[in-house]
Design a protein around this motif. Structure first.
Motif, PDB file in Angstrom:
ATOM      1  N   HIS A   1      18.059  28.699  67.539  1.00 57.72           N
ATOM      2  CA  HIS A   1      18.195  27.703  66.467  1.00 57.72           C
ATOM      3  C   HIS A   1      17.024  26.726  66.388  1.00 57.72           C
TER       4      HIS A   1
ATOM      5  N   ALA B   1      24.706  31.903  64.922  1.00 56.77           N
ATOM      6  CA  ALA B   1      25.508  31.537  66.102  1.00 56.77           C
ATOM      7  C   ALA B   1      26.624  32.553  66.299  1.00 56.77           C
TER       8      ALA B   1
ATOM      9  N   GLN C   1      22.083  29.128  73.092  1.00 55.49           N
ATOM     10  CA  GLN C   1      21.421  29.691  71.908  1.00 55.49           C
ATOM     11  C   GLN C   1      20.301  28.784  71.403  1.00 55.49           C
ATOM     12  N   THR C   2      19.940  27.806  72.207  1.00 53.10           N
ATOM     13  CA  THR C   2      18.957  26.809  71.752  1.00 53.10           C
ATOM     14  C   THR C   2      17.697  27.457  71.178  1.00 53.10           C
TER      15      THR C   2
ATOM     16  N   HIS D   1      27.280  35.112  69.503  1.00 50.91           N
ATOM     17  CA  HIS D   1      28.524  35.067  70.286  1.00 50.91           C
ATOM     18  C   HIS D   1      29.091  36.489  70.460  1.00 50.91           C
TER      19      HIS D   1
ATOM     20  N   SER E   1      32.069  31.162  64.698  1.00 50.37           N
ATOM     21  CA  SER E   1      31.912  31.143  66.154  1.00 50.37           C
ATOM     22  C   SER E   1      33.281  31.132  66.835  1.00 50.37           C
TER      23      SER E   1
ATOM     24  N   ILE F   1      21.563  24.085  64.018  1.00 51.89           N
ATOM     25  CA  ILE F   1      22.328  25.323  64.211  1.00 51.89           C
ATOM     26  C   ILE F   1      22.529  26.062  62.891  1.00 51.89           C
TER      27      ILE F   1
ATOM     28  N   CYS G   1      30.665  26.288  69.134  1.00 46.93           N
ATOM     29  CA  CYS G   1      29.430  25.845  68.480  1.00 46.93           C
ATOM     30  C   CYS G   1      28.320  26.875  68.729  1.00 46.93           C
ATOM     31  N   ASP G   2      27.282  26.475  69.433  1.00 45.84           N
ATOM     32  CA  ASP G   2      26.140  27.389  69.580  1.00 45.84           C
ATOM     33  C   ASP G   2      25.977  27.957  70.987  1.00 45.84           C
ATOM     34  N   ASP G   3      26.871  27.647  71.906  1.00 45.53           N
ATOM     35  CA  ASP G   3      26.756  28.230  73.243  1.00 45.53           C
ATOM     36  C   ASP G   3      27.977  29.101  73.541  1.00 45.53           C
TER      37      ASP G   3
END
Ligand code: KG4
Ligand code: ZN
Length: 333
Positions: A37, A48, A33-34, A52, A88, A43, A11-13
Motif C-alpha cells: 500500500h 488488501a 501489507q505495508t 489476505h 478483508s 490502503i 484491515c491491511d495485515d
C-alpha cells in the motif's frame, strides 16, 4: 487449558495467533501489507482483500507451528467480524467458518474494538474492572467505560477523523511516508511542539473527539508557508500537530477520570504505540493518582492475539457464533 486461535483480517495485515486461557500468547503472527500500500500512500481495499486470501493459510500454518499445536487442539476459533474493510473481513470470517465446520470447533465472533481492549490482558500487570478504555487507532478514537466482559459503555467517539487517520493524512500532505504515525513520531522528536499553535477541539461537555479541523489547519498552514515561499519547518509542524492531538486525548481522559470516578485507564490502538502519547498519559496518571495500563507497542497495533484474548471470554461465557456469521464494516461495540 483452553486454546483459542485468533484471526484478524479487518484491515491491511493478516494476523493469526494462538492464545492460552485468554492471557498467554503462544504465537502471534502478523503478515504486513505495508509495502503493497505504500506506493499509494494509503490502503487500497481491493488489494488488501486479495493479499489476505493469499496469506490466510500460510499465516495460520505458521501460527500453529510456532505454538506447537494443531487445529484439532483448539478449543475455539475467534474471528474478528468488524468493524473494518468488508472485503478483508470476509476473508477471515469465511476461513474461520470453514475450519469450524470441517473440524467441528466452536466459532466465536469478536468486535475489533473489543479485541483492542482485551490486548491489555495479554501483559502484566492486568487491570481489574471497572476501567476506562481509550482506543486510539487508524479507524477509531473512542473512550469506553468497561465494567466487565461484555459491559462496555461508550462515553465518546470521534465525530470525524480518527487520530491515526489524522496522522496518516498529515504525513501524506508533508510527504513523510506511509504509515503516517511512525513517520510523524520520528520527525516530531526533532521538532518544537510549541512552535505553531494548532487548534485543540476540546468540545466541552462531551467526551467526543474531532480531529478534522486540526488536519485542515495543518493544510492551511502548509499552503500559506508555500505561497510565501517560506522554509517548511517540517519537524516543528509535526511536533506541534502531535502536541495538539495528545493534549486533547490526555485532557479528555482526565475529565473522564473525574466524571466516572474511575482511576484505571487502559490505552490501546495503533496510535498508543506512540512514545510521546504513552509518556504523557503516564505523566497525567501520576498527577491524578490513576493507574495506567498500556500494552507493548506491538500489541497496541493490530494483531490477532487480542482477538484470541477476547475470544476466550466469549467461549467461557458460551457466547458462540453460528456458521451464518456475516462480517460488518460498521459494527459498534
Ligand atoms: O490499531 P491499528 O493498527 O489499526 C486500526 O485498527 O486502525 O492503528 C493503525 C493506526 C495508523 O493510523 C497508524 O498511523 C497509527 O495507528 N500508528 C501510530 C504509530 N504507530 C501506528 N500513530 C502514532 N504514532 C505511532 N508510533
Ligand atoms: Zn485496530
Amino acid at each position: 487449558m483452553s486454546l483459542v486461535l485468533g484471526i484478524d483480517t479487518s484491515c491491511d495485515d493478516t494476523s493469526v495467533a494462538v492464545v492460552e486461557d485468554g492471557v498467554k500468547i503462544l504465537s502471534n503472527i502478523i503478515s504486513s501489507q505495508t509495502e503493497i500500500h505504500r506506493k499509494y500512500g494509503g490502503i487500497v481495499p481491493e488489494l488488501a482483500s486479495r493479499k489476505h486470501i493469499e496469506m490466510i493459510w500460510p499465516v495460520t500454518d505458521e501460527a500453529l507451528k510456532t505454538a506447537g499445536m494443531r487445529l484439532e487442539d483448539m478449543s475455539g476459533i475467534a474471528v474478528c467480524h468488524g468493524p473494518g474493510l468488508i472485503g478483508s473481513l470476509i476473508v477471515g470470517c469465511s476461513f474461520a467458518k470453514a475450519i469450524c465446520f470441517s473440524k467441528g470447533i466452536p466459532l466465536v465472533a469478536v468486535n475489533h474494538l473489543e479485541g483492542h481492549i482485551y490486548s491489555t490482558f495479554l501483559v502484566e500487570p492486568k487491570p481489574s474492572f471497572p476501567f476506562l478504555g481509550l482506543i486510539v487507532s487508524g479507524g477509531h478514537t473512542c473512550l469506553y467505560r468497561v465494567d466487565g466482559f461484555g459491559k462496555y459503555k461508550e462515553l465518546g467517539r470521534t465525530r470525524d477523523d480518527a487520530a491515526g487517520e489524522a496522522y496518516d493524512k498529515v504525513s501524506k500532505l508533508l510527504g513523510l511516508g506511509y504509515p503516517g504515525g511512525p513517520a510523524i513520531e520520528k520527525y516530531a522528536k526533532e521538532g518544537n511542539p510549541k512552535a505553531i499553535e494548532f487548534p485543540r477541539a476540546y468540545l466541552p461537555d462531551s467526551f467526543d473527539f474531532s480531529f478534522s479541523g486540526l488536519k485542515t489547519a495543518v493544510l492551511k498552514f502548509v499552503k500559506e508557508q508555500r505561497t510565501e515561499s517560506k522554509e517548511l519547518r517540517v519537524n516543528d509542524i509535526v511536533a506541534s500537530f502531535q502536541a495538539s492531538i495528545i493534549d486533547v486525548l490526555v485532557r479528555k481522559t482526565e475529565w473522564a477520570i473525574r466524571k466516572e470516578g474511575i482511576r484505571r485507564i487502559v490505552l490501546t490502538g495503533g496510535v498508543a504505540a506512540n512514545s510521546e502519547l504513552r509518556r504523557r498519559i503516564k505523566e497525567m496518571g501520576e498527577e491524578r493518582g490513576a493507574e495506567i495500563f498500556i500494552p507493548s507497542p506491538s500489541l497496541c497495533t493490530d494483531n490477532a492475539a487480542m482477538i484470541g484474548a477476547a475470544g476466550y471470554c466469549h467461549l467461557k461465557a458460551g457466547k458462540l457464533a453460528g456458521l451464518d456469521l456475516n462480517p460488518k464494516a460498521y459494527l459498534p461495540l
